[in-house]
Design a protein around this motif. Structure first.
Motif, PDB file in Angstrom:
ATOM      1  N   PHE A 229       0.908  -1.368   0.028  1.00  0.00           N
ATOM      2  CA  PHE A 229      -0.067  -0.254  -0.266  1.00  0.00           C
ATOM      3  C   PHE A 229       1.279   1.031  -0.104  1.00  0.00           C
ATOM      4  CE2 PHE A 229      -1.899  -3.650   2.447  1.00  0.00           C
ATOM      5  CZ  PHE A 229      -3.580  -3.562   1.193  1.00  0.00           C
ATOM      6  N   TYR A 231       0.936   3.826  -1.916  1.00  0.00           N
ATOM      7  CA  TYR A 231       1.223   5.411  -2.635  1.00  0.00           C
ATOM      8  C   TYR A 231       2.016   5.951  -3.285  1.00  0.00           C
ATOM      9  CZ  TYR A 231      -0.540  10.002  -1.854  1.00  0.00           C
ATOM     10  OH  TYR A 231      -1.055  11.820  -2.257  1.00  0.00           O
ATOM     11  N   PHE A 235       8.114   5.290   2.464  1.00  0.00           N
ATOM     12  CA  PHE A 235       9.027   4.719   3.320  1.00  0.00           C
ATOM     13  C   PHE A 235      10.048   4.249   2.184  1.00  0.00           C
ATOM     14  CE2 PHE A 235       3.912   3.813   5.608  1.00  0.00           C
ATOM     15  CZ  PHE A 235       4.886   4.054   6.552  1.00  0.00           C
ATOM     16  N   ASP A 251       1.606  -1.086  -5.035  1.00  0.00           N
ATOM     17  CA  ASP A 251      -0.005  -0.208  -4.963  1.00  0.00           C
ATOM     18  C   ASP A 251      -0.524  -0.043  -6.219  1.00  0.00           C
ATOM     19  OD1 ASP A 251      -0.375   2.762  -2.798  1.00  0.00           O
ATOM     20  OD2 ASP A 251      -1.935   2.268  -4.713  1.00  0.00           O
ATOM     21  N   LEU A 252      -1.889  -0.531  -5.903  1.00  0.00           N
ATOM     22  CA  LEU A 252      -3.010  -0.587  -6.984  1.00  0.00           C
ATOM     23  C   LEU A 252      -3.297   0.125  -8.102  1.00  0.00           C
ATOM     24  CD1 LEU A 252      -5.233  -2.613  -7.190  1.00  0.00           C
ATOM     25  CD2 LEU A 252      -6.300  -0.961  -5.762  1.00  0.00           C
ATOM     26  N   ARG A 255      -1.419   5.773 -10.246  1.00  0.00           N
ATOM     27  CA  ARG A 255      -0.331   7.229 -10.235  1.00  0.00           C
ATOM     28  C   ARG A 255       0.915   7.198  -9.811  1.00  0.00           C
ATOM     29  NH1 ARG A 255      -4.487   8.074  -5.994  1.00  0.00           N
ATOM     30  NH2 ARG A 255      -4.204   6.647  -4.371  1.00  0.00           N
ATOM     31  N   ASP A 280      -2.450  -5.582  -7.114  1.00  0.00           N
ATOM     32  CA  ASP A 280      -3.373  -5.563  -5.911  1.00  0.00           C
ATOM     33  C   ASP A 280      -2.411  -5.964  -4.975  1.00  0.00           C
ATOM     34  OD1 ASP A 280      -5.376  -6.112  -4.458  1.00  0.00           O
ATOM     35  OD2 ASP A 280      -7.326  -6.177  -4.993  1.00  0.00           O
ATOM     36  N   VAL A 281      -2.736  -5.637  -4.070  1.00  0.00           N
ATOM     37  CA  VAL A 281      -1.780  -6.140  -2.788  1.00  0.00           C
ATOM     38  C   VAL A 281      -1.658  -7.766  -2.716  1.00  0.00           C
ATOM     39  CG1 VAL A 281      -0.679  -4.388  -1.374  1.00  0.00           C
ATOM     40  CG2 VAL A 281      -2.645  -5.754  -0.951  1.00  0.00           C
ATOM     41  N   ASP A 301       0.990  -1.013   5.308  1.00  0.00           N
ATOM     42  CA  ASP A 301       0.181   0.899   5.867  1.00  0.00           C
ATOM     43  C   ASP A 301      -0.975   0.398   5.200  1.00  0.00           C
ATOM     44  OD1 ASP A 301      -0.510   2.824   7.083  1.00  0.00           O
ATOM     45  OD2 ASP A 301       0.205   4.008   5.645  1.00  0.00           O
TER      46      ASP A 301
HETATM   47  N1  SAH Z   1       1.709   3.957   2.636  1.00  0.00           N
HETATM   48  C1  SAH Z   1       1.714   5.153   2.266  1.00  0.00           C
HETATM   49  C2  SAH Z   1      -0.240   5.452   2.108  1.00  0.00           C
HETATM   50  C3  SAH Z   1      -1.112   4.240   2.582  1.00  0.00           C
HETATM   51  S1  SAH Z   1      -2.495   5.006   1.524  1.00  0.00           S
HETATM   52  C4  SAH Z   1       2.792   6.247   2.620  1.00  0.00           C
HETATM   53  O1  SAH Z   1       3.378   6.070   3.383  1.00  0.00           O
HETATM   54  O2  SAH Z   1       2.002   7.667   2.026  1.00  0.00           O
HETATM   55  C5  SAH Z   1      -3.462   4.110   1.019  1.00  0.00           C
HETATM   56  C6  SAH Z   1      -2.565   3.576  -0.147  1.00  0.00           C
HETATM   57  O3  SAH Z   1      -3.461   1.768  -0.153  1.00  0.00           O
HETATM   58  C7  SAH Z   1      -3.063   3.780  -1.230  1.00  0.00           C
HETATM   59  O4  SAH Z   1      -2.239   4.384  -2.309  1.00  0.00           O
HETATM   60  C8  SAH Z   1      -4.343   3.347  -2.011  1.00  0.00           C
HETATM   61  O5  SAH Z   1      -4.103   3.433  -3.793  1.00  0.00           O
HETATM   62  C9  SAH Z   1      -3.363   1.589  -1.721  1.00  0.00           C
HETATM   63  N2  SAH Z   1      -4.512   0.524  -1.745  1.00  0.00           N
HETATM   64  C10 SAH Z   1      -5.754  -0.061  -1.514  1.00  0.00           C
HETATM   65  N3  SAH Z   1      -5.920  -1.071  -1.166  1.00  0.00           N
HETATM   66  C11 SAH Z   1      -4.953  -1.749  -2.435  1.00  0.00           C
HETATM   67  C12 SAH Z   1      -4.964  -2.972  -2.287  1.00  0.00           C
HETATM   68  N4  SAH Z   1      -5.666  -3.492  -2.491  1.00  0.00           N
HETATM   69  N5  SAH Z   1      -4.031  -3.421  -3.075  1.00  0.00           N
HETATM   70  C13 SAH Z   1      -2.694  -2.375  -3.319  1.00  0.00           C
HETATM   71  N6  SAH Z   1      -2.816  -0.892  -2.615  1.00  0.00           N
HETATM   72  C14 SAH Z   1      -3.839  -0.977  -2.493  1.00  0.00           C
END
Ligand code: SAH
Length: 399
Positions: A229, A231, A235, A251-252, A255, A280-281, A301
């Motif tokens: 996740f 973004y 990290f 990340d899904l 962008r 998708d994770v 996260d």
């Molecule tokens: N860890 C990031 C913030 C995460 S915000 C940081 O430190 O900046 C949440 C993110 O999860 C978003 O970018 C969204 O696109 C992603 N997301 C949501 N569901 C997801 C999934 N099933 N697989 C991958 N990414 C996902």
């Protein structure tokens, strides 16, 4: 300012409010029909008309408004807002003086005495988030108070009201000299490219600052790192700067690829040396198992709630399973950094999710560190829900 409306608080809510609870919840109000216009000032009284507190009426997902003062004679006027913003500024003075960190929160809602209002600072540029029409009603006072307290290069705003706290697309710019985007800000010496005019998320979540520093300074060296996740890859950037052998960001969102490349680039890291995966994770977990990939550090996260094509994720229900998938692709003696911003459960319950996940995987673990919100995200003990962030560093021990 309109006239104050008397709100009768039902008996069973009186003691909680008297003890300092700042939120006005719908169920506590006996005369709901008297509330007409958001932004009205309300005078909370008990069933015997005894004064409890004053606040404002504004509907957001959490409640019907926030308490602003417990002093009956205090006026909610320009000097009230000046006082709150000034106090918030004093509390963050060390941040303003620290040249290595130029992005931080100046005003954190009820933690600073005004629920529904958030102000973030990005190198002299400010982003105000309004969480209800009610608080937006006070806009002129708040803009003035901000400009009288700090030096303002420009102000942007996010209106997080209307449809269930969802962000409303419209021009974010309020006033001042617009910077060129991306605006480069710093966090403990590391650069972030942020876009204050580009939707609800500007590019970095400031509440993870202490966690990112810990990863860079004490955990990343020599490790293979998986950032789930991810973004904009914040990290991953800190892990790479801390000497990680390689990072993989998943990340899904489409962008995330250009945004992560950008964050690496503005820090002089070659993005080609790292993996950035748009996927998708839950699919990535399967892929990693199939390819027998394992990592020495995995950062998790997720959002509190997310819908993808195949899965719906809800932190309260699914975190244990997310951890189980993670445990199976983490090396022995590797570290899992489990984070959640979900306010519907507390640290105790979060640790219980961790415990259950390891038990069900027949694994052993040790908790190394834990974090909640950083100092600039000021909270009050009377409103525990405001302290939403929970981050636990877990070492997977060879079973
Ligand atoms: N860890 C990031 C913030 C995460 S915000 C940081 O430190 O900046 C949440 C993110 O999860 C978003 O970018 C969204 O696109 C992603 N997301 C949501 N569901 C997801 C999934 N099933 N697989 C991958 N990414 C996902």
């Amino acid at each position: 300012m309109g006239k104050e409306i008397d709100i009768k608080v039902k008996a069973k809510f009186v003691s909680k409010i008297s003890k300092g609870f700042p939120l006005i919840v719908k169920e506590s109000i006996a005369n709901l029909n008297d509330l007409q216009e958001e932004g009205s000032l309300v005078r909370l009284v008990d069933e015997n008309n005894r004064f409890l507190a004053k606040g404002y009426y504004g509907i957001q997902n959490k409640g019907y408004g926030w308490i602003l003062t417990r002093r009956e004679n205090e006026k909610i006027d320009q000097s009230f807002f000046n006082g709150k913003i000034q106090a918030a500024y004093e509390f963050r003075k060390s941040f303003f003086e620290d040249g290595e960190t130029t992005a931080f929160r100046l005003f954190n809602g009820e933690g600073d005495g005004i629920g529904g209002l958030i102000i973030d600072h990005y190198d002299g540029h400010y982003v105000i988030s309004w969480y209800s029409k009610g608080i937006y009603f006070f806009k002129d006072y708040i803009l003035k108070a901000l400009q009288e307290t700090v030096e303002v290069k420009s102000i942007y705003q996010k209106k997080r009201f209307d449809t269930k706290g969802q962000y409303v697309e419209e021009d974010d710019f309020v006033m001042g000299e617009q910077p060129e985007f991306p605006l480069l800000v710093k966090e403990n010496g590391v650069h972030f490219a942020v876009y204050l005019n580009d939707g609800a998320m500007v590019g970095v979540f400031l509440d993870q600052r202490d966690v990112r520093r810990k990863i860079r300074d004490e955990y990343a060296k020599g490790k293979t790192v998986l950032n789930m996740f991810s973004y904009t890859g914040a990290f991953s950037v800190f892990a790479a700067l801390g000497g990680a052998v390689k990072t993989t960001s998943v990340d899904l969102a489409n962008r995330s690829l250009p945004k992560t490349i950008e964050q690496f680039s503005v820090n002089g890291i070659d993005p080609e040396a790292h993996n950035i995966v748009v996927m998708d994770v839950f699919k990535y977990f399967k892929y990693a198992v199939k390819k027998a990939l394992k990592f020495e550090m995995v950062i998790l996260d997720p959002p509190s709630f997310a819908k993808s094509k195949k899965f719906t994720f809800s932190a309260g229900k699914d975190y244990t399973n997310l951890l189980k998938d993670t445990i199976s692709i983490t090396e022995d003696n590797g570290v899992i950094i489990a984070s959640t911003n979900c306010s519907t459960f507390d640290m105790k319950k979060f640790k219980n999710f961790i415990d259950v996940a390891f038990k069900e995987m027949n694994g052993k673990y040790e908790i190394m560190e834990q974090f909640s919100l950083p100092a600039d995200f000021k909270t009050i003990p009377e409103y525990k829900e405001g302290n939403y962030l929970k981050v636990v560093f877990i070492k997977k021990i060879k079973g």
